[in-house]
Design a protein around this motif. Structure first.
Motif, PDB file in Angstrom:
ATOM      1  N   GLU A 269       6.887  -4.462  12.172  1.00  0.00           N
ATOM      2  CA  GLU A 269       6.910  -5.543  10.964  1.00  0.00           C
ATOM      3  C   GLU A 269       6.451  -6.912  11.353  1.00  0.00           C
ATOM      4  O   GLU A 269       5.822  -7.616  10.163  1.00  0.00           O
ATOM      5  CB  GLU A 269       8.452  -5.740  10.418  1.00  0.00           C
ATOM      6  CG  GLU A 269       8.344  -6.238   9.352  1.00  0.00           C
ATOM      7  CD  GLU A 269       7.642  -5.480   7.966  1.00  0.00           C
ATOM      8  OE1 GLU A 269       6.927  -6.007   7.286  1.00  0.00           O
ATOM      9  OE2 GLU A 269       7.534  -4.180   8.081  1.00  0.00           O
TER      10      GLU A 269
ATOM     11  N   MET B  59       2.695  -7.444  10.738  1.00  0.00           N
ATOM     12  CA  MET B  59       2.332  -7.093   9.430  1.00  0.00           C
ATOM     13  C   MET B  59       2.863  -8.110   8.709  1.00  0.00           C
ATOM     14  O   MET B  59       2.220  -8.433   7.512  1.00  0.00           O
ATOM     15  CB  MET B  59       2.991  -5.754   8.941  1.00  0.00           C
ATOM     16  CG  MET B  59       2.404  -4.503   9.393  1.00  0.00           C
ATOM     17  SD  MET B  59       0.610  -4.514   8.941  1.00  0.00           S
ATOM     18  CE  MET B  59       0.870  -4.517   7.125  1.00  0.00           C
ATOM     19  N   GLN B  60       3.948  -8.982   8.877  1.00  0.00           N
ATOM     20  CA  GLN B  60       4.255  -9.982   8.129  1.00  0.00           C
ATOM     21  C   GLN B  60       3.185 -11.242   8.095  1.00  0.00           C
ATOM     22  O   GLN B  60       2.565 -11.784   6.977  1.00  0.00           O
ATOM     23  CB  GLN B  60       5.470 -10.706   8.396  1.00  0.00           C
ATOM     24  CG  GLN B  60       6.887 -10.090   8.232  1.00  0.00           C
ATOM     25  CD  GLN B  60       8.005 -10.561   8.921  1.00  0.00           C
ATOM     26  OE1 GLN B  60       7.728 -11.270   9.821  1.00  0.00           O
ATOM     27  NE2 GLN B  60       8.964 -10.161   8.570  1.00  0.00           N
TER      28      GLN B  60
ATOM     29  N   ARG C  92      -0.037  -9.986   6.188  1.00  0.00           N
ATOM     30  CA  ARG C  92       0.306 -10.186   4.481  1.00  0.00           C
ATOM     31  C   ARG C  92       0.259 -11.610   4.427  1.00  0.00           C
ATOM     32  O   ARG C  92      -0.321 -11.923   3.069  1.00  0.00           O
ATOM     33  CB  ARG C  92       1.685  -9.618   4.216  1.00  0.00           C
ATOM     34  CG  ARG C  92       1.932  -8.131   4.279  1.00  0.00           C
ATOM     35  CD  ARG C  92       3.405  -7.790   3.815  1.00  0.00           C
ATOM     36  NE  ARG C  92       3.314  -6.285   4.017  1.00  0.00           N
ATOM     37  CZ  ARG C  92       4.209  -5.745   4.993  1.00  0.00           C
ATOM     38  NH1 ARG C  92       4.722  -6.856   5.904  1.00  0.00           N
ATOM     39  NH2 ARG C  92       4.238  -4.527   5.115  1.00  0.00           N
TER      40      ARG C  92
ATOM     41  N   ARG D  68       1.341   3.776  12.440  1.00  0.00           N
ATOM     42  CA  ARG D  68       1.586   3.549  11.147  1.00  0.00           C
ATOM     43  C   ARG D  68       0.937   2.212  10.242  1.00  0.00           C
ATOM     44  O   ARG D  68       0.833   1.418  11.216  1.00  0.00           O
ATOM     45  CB  ARG D  68       3.120   3.689  10.690  1.00  0.00           C
ATOM     46  CG  ARG D  68       3.962   2.829  11.377  1.00  0.00           C
ATOM     47  CD  ARG D  68       5.577   3.066  11.259  1.00  0.00           C
ATOM     48  NE  ARG D  68       6.323   1.877  11.921  1.00  0.00           N
ATOM     49  CZ  ARG D  68       7.192   1.173  11.322  1.00  0.00           C
ATOM     50  NH1 ARG D  68       7.476   1.373   9.843  1.00  0.00           N
ATOM     51  NH2 ARG D  68       7.794   0.307  11.763  1.00  0.00           N
ATOM     52  N   ILE D  69       0.962   2.226   9.104  1.00  0.00           N
ATOM     53  CA  ILE D  69       0.868   1.181   8.483  1.00  0.00           C
ATOM     54  C   ILE D  69       1.359   1.157   7.148  1.00  0.00           C
ATOM     55  O   ILE D  69       1.664   2.178   6.242  1.00  0.00           O
ATOM     56  CB  ILE D  69      -0.773   0.940   8.288  1.00  0.00           C
ATOM     57  CG1 ILE D  69      -1.438  -0.540   7.974  1.00  0.00           C
ATOM     58  CG2 ILE D  69      -1.312   2.108   7.411  1.00  0.00           C
ATOM     59  CD1 ILE D  69      -1.287  -1.367   9.048  1.00  0.00           C
ATOM     60  N   ASP D  70       1.270   0.015   6.294  1.00  0.00           N
ATOM     61  CA  ASP D  70       1.857   0.105   4.744  1.00  0.00           C
ATOM     62  C   ASP D  70       0.500   0.234   4.222  1.00  0.00           C
ATOM     63  O   ASP D  70      -0.535  -0.584   4.072  1.00  0.00           O
ATOM     64  CB  ASP D  70       2.328  -1.737   4.442  1.00  0.00           C
ATOM     65  CG  ASP D  70       2.526  -1.912   3.258  1.00  0.00           C
ATOM     66  OD1 ASP D  70       1.980  -0.898   2.130  1.00  0.00           O
ATOM     67  OD2 ASP D  70       3.234  -2.754   2.885  1.00  0.00           O
ATOM     68  N   MET D  71       0.590   1.338   3.706  1.00  0.00           N
ATOM     69  CA  MET D  71      -0.872   2.062   3.026  1.00  0.00           C
ATOM     70  C   MET D  71      -1.312   1.333   1.923  1.00  0.00           C
ATOM     71  O   MET D  71      -2.527   0.828   1.916  1.00  0.00           O
ATOM     72  CB  MET D  71      -0.748   3.411   3.121  1.00  0.00           C
ATOM     73  CG  MET D  71      -0.704   4.201   4.203  1.00  0.00           C
ATOM     74  SD  MET D  71      -1.208   5.855   4.386  1.00  0.00           S
ATOM     75  CE  MET D  71      -0.700   6.768   2.848  1.00  0.00           C
ATOM     76  N   GLU D  72      -0.264   1.083   0.949  1.00  0.00           N
ATOM     77  CA  GLU D  72      -0.794   0.310  -0.276  1.00  0.00           C
ATOM     78  C   GLU D  72      -1.300  -1.003   0.032  1.00  0.00           C
ATOM     79  O   GLU D  72      -2.227  -1.530  -0.361  1.00  0.00           O
ATOM     80  CB  GLU D  72       0.391   0.237  -1.168  1.00  0.00           C
ATOM     81  CG  GLU D  72       0.691   1.449  -1.885  1.00  0.00           C
ATOM     82  CD  GLU D  72      -0.141   1.973  -2.990  1.00  0.00           C
ATOM     83  OE1 GLU D  72      -0.852   1.142  -3.627  1.00  0.00           O
ATOM     84  OE2 GLU D  72      -0.503   3.022  -2.774  1.00  0.00           O
ATOM     85  N   PHE D  73      -0.477  -1.811   0.799  1.00  0.00           N
ATOM     86  CA  PHE D  73      -1.273  -2.846   1.314  1.00  0.00           C
ATOM     87  C   PHE D  73      -2.349  -3.231   1.837  1.00  0.00           C
ATOM     88  O   PHE D  73      -3.262  -3.878   1.945  1.00  0.00           O
ATOM     89  CB  PHE D  73      -0.120  -3.901   2.185  1.00  0.00           C
ATOM     90  CG  PHE D  73      -0.638  -5.112   2.880  1.00  0.00           C
ATOM     91  CD1 PHE D  73      -0.908  -6.409   1.969  1.00  0.00           C
ATOM     92  CD2 PHE D  73      -1.244  -5.315   3.944  1.00  0.00           C
ATOM     93  CE1 PHE D  73      -1.601  -7.382   2.406  1.00  0.00           C
ATOM     94  CE2 PHE D  73      -1.850  -6.378   4.557  1.00  0.00           C
ATOM     95  CZ  PHE D  73      -1.934  -7.522   3.748  1.00  0.00           C
ATOM     96  N   ALA D  74      -2.784  -2.351   2.790  1.00  0.00           N
ATOM     97  CA  ALA D  74      -3.919  -2.052   3.777  1.00  0.00           C
ATOM     98  C   ALA D  74      -5.129  -1.642   2.966  1.00  0.00           C
ATOM     99  O   ALA D  74      -5.948  -2.242   2.961  1.00  0.00           O
ATOM    100  CB  ALA D  74      -3.414  -1.254   4.821  1.00  0.00           C
TER     101      ALA D  74
END
Length: 147
Positions: A48, A51-52, A55, A82-88
């Motif tokens: 996280e 990723m923060q 973003r 893994r990844i935040d798919m929507e954000f990516a």
């Protein structure tokens, strides 16, 4: 924090502690911010935190910082699988169209990495991103592989 100068004259930080890396996030220097993002993405045990940062800086006005975010996406998925798919997907959609070629080419690399490493990427609604990869496959200007 120490710095070294590239042959292009860019001063890049050489972090010696994680405290320096974290402090670099709040710098006014885009090269320090970018280096902090990359250091955290490459060697942070937590998914996280990097990723923060991606973003937070995804729409930064400086191309070096946006490029660092694209590279960080690949590093994060490589490390954590893994990844935040929507954000990516949203981020890569913007980055692939970035006017800065360095940003868009690194976004292409990230798209290729995510497509290869994350099942179901891109998510529904972003299938058009695969056209970037198909365009590359259809490029007749490439030289054949040499044996």
């Amino acid at each position: 924090m120490k710095f070294h100068t590239t042959k292009e004259g860019i001063r890049l930080p050489e972090f010696e502690t994680w405290e320096e890396v974290e402090a670099g996030i709040d710098s006014d220097d885009p090269y320090v911010i970018g280096a902090s993002i990359l250091n955290l993405a490459d060697d942070h045990g937590d998914f996280e935190r990097p990723m923060q940062l991606v973003r937070r800086f995804a729409e930064h006005p400086n191309a070096y910082v946006r490029t660092a975010c694209a590279v960080a996406i690949s590093m994060i998925v490589s490390l954590h699988r893994r990844i935040d798919m929507e954000f990516a997907a949203r981020f890569l959609e913007r980055s692939l169209a970035d006017e800065n070629e360095y940003v868009s080419s690194n976004a292409y690399n990230a798209l290729s990495d995510l497509h290869a490493m994350v099942a179901g990427f891109p998510p529904p609604g972003y299938e058009h991103l695969l056209e970037y990869l198909r365009e590359d496959d259809d490029d007749d200007s490439k030289e054949p592989a040499r044996e």
